[in-house]
Design a protein around this motif. Sequence first.
Motif, PDB file in Angstrom:
ATOM      1  N   ALA A 298       2.502  14.333 -10.992  1.00 15.90           N
ATOM      2  CA  ALA A 298       1.113  14.779 -10.893  1.00 15.90           C
ATOM      3  C   ALA A 298       0.658  14.696  -9.440  1.00 15.90           C
ATOM      4  CB  ALA A 298       0.223  13.905 -11.776  1.00 15.90           C
ATOM      5  N   PRO A 299      -0.131  15.668  -8.970  1.00 16.34           N
ATOM      6  CA  PRO A 299      -0.574  15.666  -7.562  1.00 16.34           C
ATOM      7  C   PRO A 299      -1.239  14.355  -7.150  1.00 16.34           C
ATOM      8  CG  PRO A 299      -1.087  17.763  -8.583  1.00 16.34           C
ATOM      9  CD  PRO A 299      -0.577  16.871  -9.685  1.00 16.34           C
ATOM     10  N   GLU A 300      -2.047  13.760  -8.058  1.00 17.96           N
ATOM     11  CA  GLU A 300      -2.718  12.509  -7.681  1.00 17.96           C
ATOM     12  C   GLU A 300      -1.712  11.361  -7.532  1.00 17.96           C
ATOM     13  OE1 GLU A 300      -3.314  13.132 -12.181  1.00 17.96           O
ATOM     14  OE2 GLU A 300      -3.324  14.327 -10.332  1.00 17.96           O
ATOM     15  N   ASP A 301      -0.639  11.372  -8.340  1.00 20.12           N
ATOM     16  CA  ASP A 301       0.398  10.346  -8.205  1.00 20.12           C
ATOM     17  C   ASP A 301       1.166  10.517  -6.899  1.00 20.12           C
ATOM     18  OD1 ASP A 301      -0.288   9.242 -10.619  1.00 20.12           O
ATOM     19  OD2 ASP A 301       1.210  10.374 -11.760  1.00 20.12           O
ATOM     20  N   ILE A 302       1.388  11.780  -6.524  1.00 18.14           N
ATOM     21  CA  ILE A 302       2.107  12.052  -5.278  1.00 18.14           C
ATOM     22  C   ILE A 302       1.298  11.578  -4.078  1.00 18.14           C
ATOM     23  CG2 ILE A 302       2.882  13.917  -3.745  1.00 18.14           C
ATOM     24  CD1 ILE A 302       3.827  15.388  -6.228  1.00 18.14           C
ATOM     25  N   ALA A 303       0.003  11.872  -4.097  1.00 17.21           N
ATOM     26  CA  ALA A 303      -0.848  11.459  -2.967  1.00 17.21           C
ATOM     27  C   ALA A 303      -0.845   9.944  -2.816  1.00 17.21           C
ATOM     28  CB  ALA A 303      -2.269  11.972  -3.177  1.00 17.21           C
ATOM     29  N   LEU A 304      -0.940   9.226  -3.948  1.00 21.38           N
ATOM     30  CA  LEU A 304      -0.947   7.759  -3.896  1.00 21.38           C
ATOM     31  C   LEU A 304       0.399   7.225  -3.418  1.00 21.38           C
ATOM     32  CD1 LEU A 304      -2.273   5.036  -4.479  1.00 21.38           C
ATOM     33  CD2 LEU A 304      -1.483   5.250  -6.861  1.00 21.38           C
ATOM     34  N   THR A 305       1.495   7.821  -3.924  1.00 25.50           N
ATOM     35  CA  THR A 305       2.825   7.345  -3.557  1.00 25.50           C
ATOM     36  C   THR A 305       3.123   7.615  -2.079  1.00 25.50           C
ATOM     37  OG1 THR A 305       3.595   7.758  -5.802  1.00 25.50           O
ATOM     38  CG2 THR A 305       5.278   7.479  -4.114  1.00 25.50           C
ATOM     39  N   LEU A 306       2.728   8.768  -1.588  1.00 24.78           N
ATOM     40  CA  LEU A 306       2.922   9.075  -0.172  1.00 24.78           C
ATOM     41  C   LEU A 306       2.170   8.083   0.700  1.00 24.78           C
ATOM     42  CD1 LEU A 306       2.676  12.974  -0.216  1.00 24.78           C
ATOM     43  CD2 LEU A 306       4.708  11.633   0.327  1.00 24.78           C
ATOM     44  N   MET A 307       0.964   7.727   0.289  1.00 24.53           N
ATOM     45  CA  MET A 307       0.183   6.763   1.070  1.00 24.53           C
ATOM     46  C   MET A 307       0.859   5.396   1.064  1.00 24.53           C
ATOM     47  SD  MET A 307      -3.821   5.645   0.660  1.00 24.53           S
ATOM     48  CE  MET A 307      -3.548   4.826  -0.913  1.00 24.53           C
ATOM     49  N   GLU A 308       1.391   4.983  -0.120  1.00 28.76           N
ATOM     50  CA  GLU A 308       2.086   3.699  -0.202  1.00 28.76           C
ATOM     51  C   GLU A 308       3.296   3.676   0.733  1.00 28.76           C
ATOM     52  OE1 GLU A 308       1.125   2.719  -4.925  1.00 28.76           O
ATOM     53  OE2 GLU A 308       3.063   3.574  -4.319  1.00 28.76           O
ATOM     54  N   LEU A 309       4.092   4.738   0.704  1.00 24.47           N
ATOM     55  CA  LEU A 309       5.296   4.787   1.534  1.00 24.47           C
ATOM     56  C   LEU A 309       4.948   4.837   3.015  1.00 24.47           C
ATOM     57  CD1 LEU A 309       7.403   7.293  -0.598  1.00 24.47           C
ATOM     58  CD2 LEU A 309       7.812   4.841  -0.325  1.00 24.47           C
ATOM     59  N   GLU A 310       3.847   5.500   3.336  1.00 27.40           N
ATOM     60  CA  GLU A 310       3.433   5.569   4.746  1.00 27.40           C
ATOM     61  C   GLU A 310       2.958   4.205   5.230  1.00 27.40           C
ATOM     62  OE1 GLU A 310       0.874   8.597   7.620  1.00 27.40           O
ATOM     63  OE2 GLU A 310       0.703   8.742   5.447  1.00 27.40           O
ATOM     64  N   LEU A 311       2.235   3.480   4.377  1.00 28.45           N
ATOM     65  CA  LEU A 311       1.783   2.137   4.748  1.00 28.45           C
ATOM     66  C   LEU A 311       2.954   1.182   4.918  1.00 28.45           C
ATOM     67  CD1 LEU A 311      -1.367   1.751   2.457  1.00 28.45           C
ATOM     68  CD2 LEU A 311      -1.325   1.982   4.943  1.00 28.45           C
ATOM     69  N   GLN A 312       4.047   1.448   4.204  1.00 30.66           N
ATOM     70  CA  GLN A 312       5.253   0.633   4.338  1.00 30.66           C
ATOM     71  C   GLN A 312       6.122   1.079   5.508  1.00 30.66           C
ATOM     72  OE1 GLN A 312       7.255   0.912   0.562  1.00 30.66           O
ATOM     73  NE2 GLN A 312       5.727  -0.288  -0.518  1.00 30.66           N
ATOM     74  N   ASN A 313       5.630   2.099   6.235  1.00 27.16           N
ATOM     75  CA  ASN A 313       6.370   2.638   7.389  1.00 27.16           C
ATOM     76  C   ASN A 313       7.745   3.182   6.989  1.00 27.16           C
ATOM     77  OD1 ASN A 313       4.464   1.989   9.575  1.00 27.16           O
ATOM     78  ND2 ASN A 313       4.918  -0.121   9.022  1.00 27.16           N
ATOM     79  N   ARG A 314       7.836   3.708   5.789  1.00 27.21           N
ATOM     80  CA  ARG A 314       9.089   4.307   5.332  1.00 27.21           C
ATOM     81  C   ARG A 314       9.100   5.810   5.515  1.00 27.21           C
ATOM     82  NH1 ARG A 314      10.475   2.201  -0.475  1.00 27.21           N
ATOM     83  NH2 ARG A 314      12.509   3.053   0.092  1.00 27.21           N
ATOM     84  N   ILE A 315       7.919   6.406   5.588  1.00 22.58           N
ATOM     85  CA  ILE A 315       7.817   7.841   5.852  1.00 22.58           C
ATOM     86  C   ILE A 315       6.774   8.068   6.917  1.00 22.58           C
ATOM     87  CG2 ILE A 315       8.475   8.398   3.464  1.00 22.58           C
ATOM     88  CD1 ILE A 315       5.538   9.199   3.002  1.00 22.58           C
ATOM     89  N   ILE A 316       6.829   9.232   7.534  1.00 26.26           N
ATOM     90  CA  ILE A 316       5.865   9.608   8.571  1.00 26.26           C
ATOM     91  C   ILE A 316       5.236  10.937   8.178  1.00 26.26           C
ATOM     92  CG2 ILE A 316       5.571  10.257  11.004  1.00 26.26           C
ATOM     93  CD1 ILE A 316       7.974   8.458  11.630  1.00 26.26           C
ATOM     94  N   GLN A 317       3.925  11.007   8.263  1.00 25.17           N
ATOM     95  CA  GLN A 317       3.226  12.268   8.008  1.00 25.17           C
ATOM     96  C   GLN A 317       3.053  13.025   9.315  1.00 25.17           C
ATOM     97  OE1 GLN A 317      -0.831  14.125   5.974  1.00 25.17           O
ATOM     98  NE2 GLN A 317      -0.544  11.923   6.024  1.00 25.17           N
ATOM     99  N   LEU A 318       3.518  14.250   9.342  1.00 25.08           N
ATOM    100  CA  LEU A 318       3.389  15.113  10.506  1.00 25.08           C
ATOM    101  C   LEU A 318       2.217  16.069  10.301  1.00 25.08           C
ATOM    102  CD1 LEU A 318       7.191  15.932  10.953  1.00 25.08           C
ATOM    103  CD2 LEU A 318       5.855  14.158  12.100  1.00 25.08           C
TER     104      LEU A 318
END
Length: 327
Positions: A298-318
Amino acid sequence: AQKAWQAPAEAYVLLQRQTWVQTMLTQRSSIMPEQVAQTLEQKGIKLVASEEEHYPFLLAELSDSPPLLYYKGQLQPRAETIAIVGSRKATAYGKAAAVQLGRETVSEGLVVVSGMARGIDAAAHKGALEGHGTTWAFLGCGVDVVYPPEYQHLAQAILEQGALLSEYTPGTPPEANNFPVRNRLISGAARGVVVVEAAEKSGALITVDFALEQGREVFAVPGPIFSPLSRGTHDLIKQGATLITGVRDILGEVRRQAPSLFPAFSEGNDTPAQQKIIALLSDVPAHIDRIIDESALAPEDIALTLMELELQNRIIQLPGQHFVLAR
């Protein structure tokens, strides 16, 4: 150590040609260890040997680590550290970059190591202090001697949030020959060395040479192409140093060398949504629409998961809602 100190001279007959033995036998008659300990305590100076628990563990790995370190303040011997160094005649750009890197580095739980010199070193310490983190300063003089003399307030602030360290005995003046030797401790105590600004012949490049000999990573901050203080850093980048613009460019390397620091980031603790998104990402930027299409989340789950991974410094948003793995 006590037995060695008190042993009679004839016990050293097989070692009498060793310079250190002759020095010890000559000087011990005028040295009272108890009095030395009392003097250090009065000055708030602590002493740690390379085999002891409180000795910085990365520094202890070196073949030429000092057998004794004097320090004031508090040490976190198992702390992961990053060194930030550069020119004493730093530009406003260089100082701003060092302050920002110092602040970002401590925000990730790392200790900032430098040499409390004018310019980049001082800016890196200030950034770490502003970020309410820990910073260590390795000195080219005794820990009871503040140099440069105008850094009394900076030295006191470092003591409150970190430590001043030196291999030189208390009272040793800041002689020119001490500083290049001191630089090996800055690099040796850190996972990697960040050079913010450096001319073609800079003391910071001496630290880089030590870092390479010690197997440490070297990072460089790009600067204006017209600035003489960018020539050294740009040469490092041409020779293979990692170009960085922020602490996230450093974290991947620290994480690779010390994965145990990040147990919460292990695959075994990932949620199903995190596992799906991590599997979809790589070094090639992926747009959020593609992630939505291929993850079936679900789009809302993706947005939350992306934020979690970004806060963990595992992904970078360009820019443009593109995402990559943080390597």
